[in-house]
Design a protein around this motif. Structure first.
Motif, PDB file in Angstrom:
ATOM      1  N   GLY A 172       0.811  -1.212   0.000  1.00 35.85           N
ATOM      2  CA  GLY A 172       0.000   0.000   0.000  1.00 35.85           C
ATOM      3  C   GLY A 172       0.845   1.262   0.000  1.00 35.85           C
ATOM      4  O   GLY A 172       2.081   1.214  -0.036  1.00 35.85           O
ATOM      5  N   GLU A 173       0.165   2.395   0.040  1.00 36.41           N
ATOM      6  CA  GLU A 173       0.819   3.699   0.053  1.00 36.41           C
ATOM      7  C   GLU A 173       0.236   4.556   1.169  1.00 36.41           C
ATOM      8  O   GLU A 173      -0.970   4.547   1.405  1.00 36.41           O
ATOM      9  CB  GLU A 173       0.604   4.427  -1.269  1.00 36.41           C
ATOM     10  N   TYR A 174       1.093   5.296   1.823  1.00 38.23           N
ATOM     11  CA  TYR A 174       0.687   6.243   2.862  1.00 38.23           C
ATOM     12  C   TYR A 174       0.491   7.597   2.210  1.00 38.23           C
ATOM     13  O   TYR A 174       1.365   8.091   1.495  1.00 38.23           O
ATOM     14  CB  TYR A 174       1.772   6.286   3.938  1.00 38.23           C
ATOM     15  N   ARG A 175      -0.682   8.194   2.445  1.00 36.48           N
ATOM     16  CA  ARG A 175      -1.026   9.487   1.863  1.00 36.48           C
ATOM     17  C   ARG A 175      -1.577  10.413   2.952  1.00 36.48           C
ATOM     18  O   ARG A 175      -2.790  10.536   3.091  1.00 36.48           O
ATOM     19  CB  ARG A 175      -2.067   9.309   0.768  1.00 36.48           C
ATOM     20  N   PRO A 176      -0.696  11.073   3.690  1.00 34.47           N
ATOM     21  CA  PRO A 176      -1.192  12.004   4.712  1.00 34.47           C
ATOM     22  C   PRO A 176      -1.872  13.201   4.062  1.00 34.47           C
ATOM     23  O   PRO A 176      -1.688  13.476   2.874  1.00 34.47           O
ATOM     24  CB  PRO A 176       0.077  12.420   5.458  1.00 34.47           C
ATOM     25  N   LEU A 233      11.596   5.294  -2.990  1.00 30.90           N
ATOM     26  CA  LEU A 233      10.375   6.084  -3.075  1.00 30.90           C
ATOM     27  C   LEU A 233       9.766   6.113  -4.479  1.00 30.90           C
ATOM     28  O   LEU A 233       8.557   6.036  -4.626  1.00 30.90           O
ATOM     29  CB  LEU A 233      10.626   7.516  -2.606  1.00 30.90           C
ATOM     30  N   GLY A 234      10.580   6.333  -5.486  1.00 31.72           N
ATOM     31  CA  GLY A 234      10.053   6.460  -6.842  1.00 31.72           C
ATOM     32  C   GLY A 234       9.395   7.799  -7.110  1.00 31.72           C
ATOM     33  O   GLY A 234       8.726   7.974  -8.132  1.00 31.72           O
ATOM     34  N   VAL A 235       9.546   8.750  -6.195  1.00 27.22           N
ATOM     35  CA  VAL A 235       9.024  10.113  -6.357  1.00 27.22           C
ATOM     36  C   VAL A 235      10.116  11.074  -5.897  1.00 27.22           C
ATOM     37  O   VAL A 235      11.015  10.689  -5.153  1.00 27.22           O
ATOM     38  CB  VAL A 235       7.717  10.345  -5.564  1.00 27.22           C
ATOM     39  N   PRO A 236      10.048  12.344  -6.320  1.00 29.40           N
ATOM     40  CA  PRO A 236      11.092  13.296  -5.934  1.00 29.40           C
ATOM     41  C   PRO A 236      11.128  13.598  -4.437  1.00 29.40           C
ATOM     42  O   PRO A 236      10.090  13.634  -3.775  1.00 29.40           O
ATOM     43  CB  PRO A 236      10.720  14.566  -6.710  1.00 29.40           C
ATOM     44  N   GLY A 240       5.066  12.943  -3.370  1.00 32.07           N
ATOM     45  CA  GLY A 240       4.242  11.842  -3.836  1.00 32.07           C
ATOM     46  C   GLY A 240       3.928  10.938  -2.671  1.00 32.07           C
ATOM     47  O   GLY A 240       4.414  11.140  -1.552  1.00 32.07           O
ATOM     48  N   PRO A 241       3.088   9.929  -2.898  1.00 36.99           N
ATOM     49  CA  PRO A 241       2.743   9.013  -1.814  1.00 36.99           C
ATOM     50  C   PRO A 241       3.946   8.194  -1.363  1.00 36.99           C
ATOM     51  O   PRO A 241       4.891   7.994  -2.123  1.00 36.99           O
ATOM     52  CB  PRO A 241       1.665   8.122  -2.433  1.00 36.99           C
ATOM     53  N   ASP A 286      -2.945  18.814   0.671  1.00 33.20           N
ATOM     54  CA  ASP A 286      -2.971  20.220   1.090  1.00 33.20           C
ATOM     55  C   ASP A 286      -1.832  21.050   0.496  1.00 33.20           C
ATOM     56  O   ASP A 286      -2.063  22.158   0.021  1.00 33.20           O
ATOM     57  CB  ASP A 286      -2.913  20.330   2.611  1.00 33.20           C
ATOM     58  N   VAL A 287      -0.594  20.528   0.549  1.00 31.39           N
ATOM     59  CA  VAL A 287       0.562  21.302   0.088  1.00 31.39           C
ATOM     60  C   VAL A 287       1.364  20.609  -1.003  1.00 31.39           C
ATOM     61  O   VAL A 287       2.328  21.156  -1.515  1.00 31.39           O
ATOM     62  CB  VAL A 287       1.496  21.692   1.257  1.00 31.39           C
ATOM     63  N   GLY A 288       0.991  19.360  -1.343  1.00 33.82           N
ATOM     64  CA  GLY A 288       1.639  18.668  -2.449  1.00 33.82           C
ATOM     65  C   GLY A 288       2.840  17.819  -2.085  1.00 33.82           C
ATOM     66  O   GLY A 288       3.501  17.281  -2.964  1.00 33.82           O
ATOM     67  N   PHE A 289       3.130  17.699  -0.777  1.00 30.39           N
ATOM     68  CA  PHE A 289       4.268  16.872  -0.373  1.00 30.39           C
ATOM     69  C   PHE A 289       4.056  16.350   1.035  1.00 30.39           C
ATOM     70  O   PHE A 289       3.163  16.795   1.758  1.00 30.39           O
ATOM     71  CB  PHE A 289       5.589  17.631  -0.467  1.00 30.39           C
ATOM     72  N   ILE A 290       4.902  15.387   1.426  1.00 24.92           N
ATOM     73  CA  ILE A 290       4.914  14.829   2.774  1.00 24.92           C
ATOM     74  C   ILE A 290       6.101  15.425   3.519  1.00 24.92           C
ATOM     75  O   ILE A 290       7.231  15.366   3.045  1.00 24.92           O
ATOM     76  CB  ILE A 290       5.033  13.285   2.733  1.00 24.92           C
TER      77      ILE A 290
END
Length: 117
Positions: A18-22, A63-66, A87-88, A27-31
């Motif tokens: 799965g993926e964690y998506r706070p 991660l596979g995201v920036p 990203g997630p 809201d701001v586009g990043f974790i």
């Protein structure tokens, strides 16, 4: 490695694969994340009194995201920059989950399970 503070129940909901998506992702586009030397800063500013937190140890290569190192919002008075994950967060990128609570006398410090690194 980078670190992210979250509620233990929130992380428990993310199953294998799965993926964690706070909410900050929408809201701001990043974790929001920290490094080993700065995890106590947002914890002490935002999470005093919480007893349900964990500190996720994240391998950025998985991660596979920036990931971008940026100043906080508002900027930290000492000029500290923090890693932001754009990203997630895939479950597979989390290589450790550590209990994260206030120590005797108050305030957060890096858990002993991470302090030796």
């Amino acid at each position: 490695m980078i670190l992210h503070i979250c509620g233990a129940a929130d992380w428990a909901e993310v199953g294998e694969g799965g993926e964690y998506r706070p909410s900050s992702l929408e809201d701001v586009g990043f974790i929001h994340c920290s490094d080993f030397g700065t995890a106590h800063l947002p914890a002490n500013a935002l999470y005093r009194g919480r007893t349900d937190l964990v500190l996720l140890e994240i391998d950025p290569a998985k991660l596979g995201v920036p990931v971008r190192w940026e100043d906080g919002e508002p900027p930290h008075p000492a000029g500290v920059w923090f890693p932001h994950v754009y990203g997630p967060l895939p479950h597979a990128a989390v290589v450790g989950v550590h209990e994260f609570g206030e120590v005797d006398g108050g305030g957060f410090r890096l858990p002993s399970s991470l302090a030796h690194r």
